[in-house]
Each structure stands twice: as structure tokens, then as C-alpha cells.
Design a protein around this motif. Sequence first.
Motif, short mmCIF file in Angstrom:
data_model
loop_
_atom_site.label_atom_id
_atom_site.label_comp_id
_atom_site.label_asym_id
_atom_site.label_seq_id
_atom_site.Cartn_x
_atom_site.Cartn_y
_atom_site.Cartn_z
N LEU A 46 0.85 -1.19 0.00
CA LEU A 46 0.00 0.00 0.00
C LEU A 46 0.89 1.25 0.00
O LEU A 46 2.08 1.18 0.31
CB LEU A 46 -0.90 0.00 1.23
CG LEU A 46 -1.93 -1.14 1.29
CD1 LEU A 46 -2.51 -1.25 2.70
CD2 LEU A 46 -3.03 -0.93 0.26
N ASN A 47 0.30 2.39 -0.31
CA ASN A 47 1.05 3.64 -0.31
C ASN A 47 1.42 4.06 1.11
O ASN A 47 0.63 3.91 2.03
CB ASN A 47 0.24 4.76 -0.95
CG ASN A 47 -0.06 4.51 -2.41
OD1 ASN A 47 0.62 3.72 -3.06
ND2 ASN A 47 -1.05 5.19 -2.95
N SER A 48 2.62 4.60 1.27
CA SER A 48 3.04 5.12 2.56
C SER A 48 2.36 6.46 2.82
O SER A 48 2.29 7.31 1.94
CB SER A 48 4.56 5.31 2.58
OG SER A 48 4.96 6.02 3.73
N ARG A 49 1.88 6.66 4.03
CA ARG A 49 1.32 7.96 4.42
C ARG A 49 2.44 8.94 4.78
O ARG A 49 2.27 10.16 4.66
CB ARG A 49 0.41 7.81 5.64
CG ARG A 49 -0.89 7.10 5.38
CD ARG A 49 -1.79 7.15 6.60
NE ARG A 49 -2.98 6.33 6.41
CZ ARG A 49 -4.07 6.75 5.77
NH1 ARG A 49 -4.13 7.96 5.27
NH2 ARG A 49 -5.11 5.95 5.64
N LEU A 50 3.56 8.41 5.24
CA LEU A 50 4.63 9.25 5.76
C LEU A 50 5.63 9.68 4.71
O LEU A 50 6.22 10.75 4.81
CB LEU A 50 5.37 8.50 6.88
CG LEU A 50 4.53 8.05 8.07
CD1 LEU A 50 5.40 7.30 9.08
CD2 LEU A 50 3.85 9.23 8.74
#
Length: 206
Positions: free
Chosen positions: A107-111
Motif C-alpha cells: 500500500l502507499n506510505s502515508r509518511l
Amino acid sequence: MKIAVFGATGRVGSNVVQLALQAGWEIKALVRDIPKAESLIPGAHLIEGDATISEDVEKTIQGCDLVFSALSTDKTDTLSKTFPLIIDHMISHRIDRIITVGTAGILNSRLEKGKYRYQSKESKRRSTFAAEEHQKVYQSLAKSNLDWVILCPTYLPDGENEGEVRYEENFLPEGGTRITVKDTALFAFKEIKENEFHYTRVGLSY
């Protein structure tokens, strides 16, 4: 509905198959160990073979309406070898829809924008091999014209249904740390039935 299943004897796969059989659906499952499969998923049509062999994959897919995969990496490159075969045979047999179980690592990193979670500080795993294998699957499906969805649970302990599953496209729900095998399987079963998501990854957690 007739479903081709890969990874049917694994933790998530066997639970999904059991739910599908209870719903009256027909299952064709490619397995390596027939006696093990007969004990876990009685009622499924079993095909003994290897998911990295083209002929075995085609036997499983032929005549089905949809493909479901819960194949794990198991520290091998089975995923990256198998999925090109699955995609090719789906196209040749005009089967459009595939639902797979991946990992929250892709999944895409939020950070860290532009990174997958497994590449960022969000991941606590030392080994990235499994995530890299699932990334190859994601990239292969994204390049195809198939109607695909990858369900991406976070830490996946054994356990019963707890309910209140949170989900988010392309990201792990904030603060999510776990989801049981049973609830992941139930979410997958509902997605097979309801076709809510298309061309996307879906992060799953409580």
C-alpha cells in the motif's frame, strides 16, 4: 458462480473456499497435496499440480467466471512466476475479474510520498522479500486490462470474526495494526459476491 482458486489450502484461502461452497458456488482449486485439500475444503473440485506450470494454471482457470488467489510467497518466487501465467490464461479464456490477497506492505506510505509502506518507516519488517513479490503481482495486474483488486491486510493472526473491519483504497486505515484471518476471508468473500472495488488495492485492518 464458478471460481478458480489458487492458494486454496492456506489460512485465508481455505476459509474463503469454505464460505463459497456454503453459498453453493463451484470451486476449482489447484493444489499440491490432494489429501490435505480434501480435509480442508471438502466439496471443491481439486486439480493436483503446480501453480508455476502453465498447463496446470490453464486447467484450473478454464471454464470459470472469476479467479481468486490467496497464494503466499512462502519465501519463494512462486507469486512472480505464477501471476504472468494466470493473467495470460485469463485473457485467453476471456475471464475478466480477479481478486487476490496481498500484503499491507504494497500500500502507499502515508509518511513518505511516492513509496510503498514496506519501503518506508511505517514498516517494521526486516525482510522485504514477500512485499517485493507482492509488488510484482500488483505491477503485473496494473499493466493488464483485467478487472482486478488486491486486498491488503495488515498483521494477520489466526482468530475468529471480530467485525468492524475498516478499509481504505491504496492506504492502510490510520492506526490499523491487525485483522484476523477469519475477517480477512469474510471480506474477500463479500468482495467476490458484491464487486465493490475495481482496479485498486484495499488496505484492511480493525
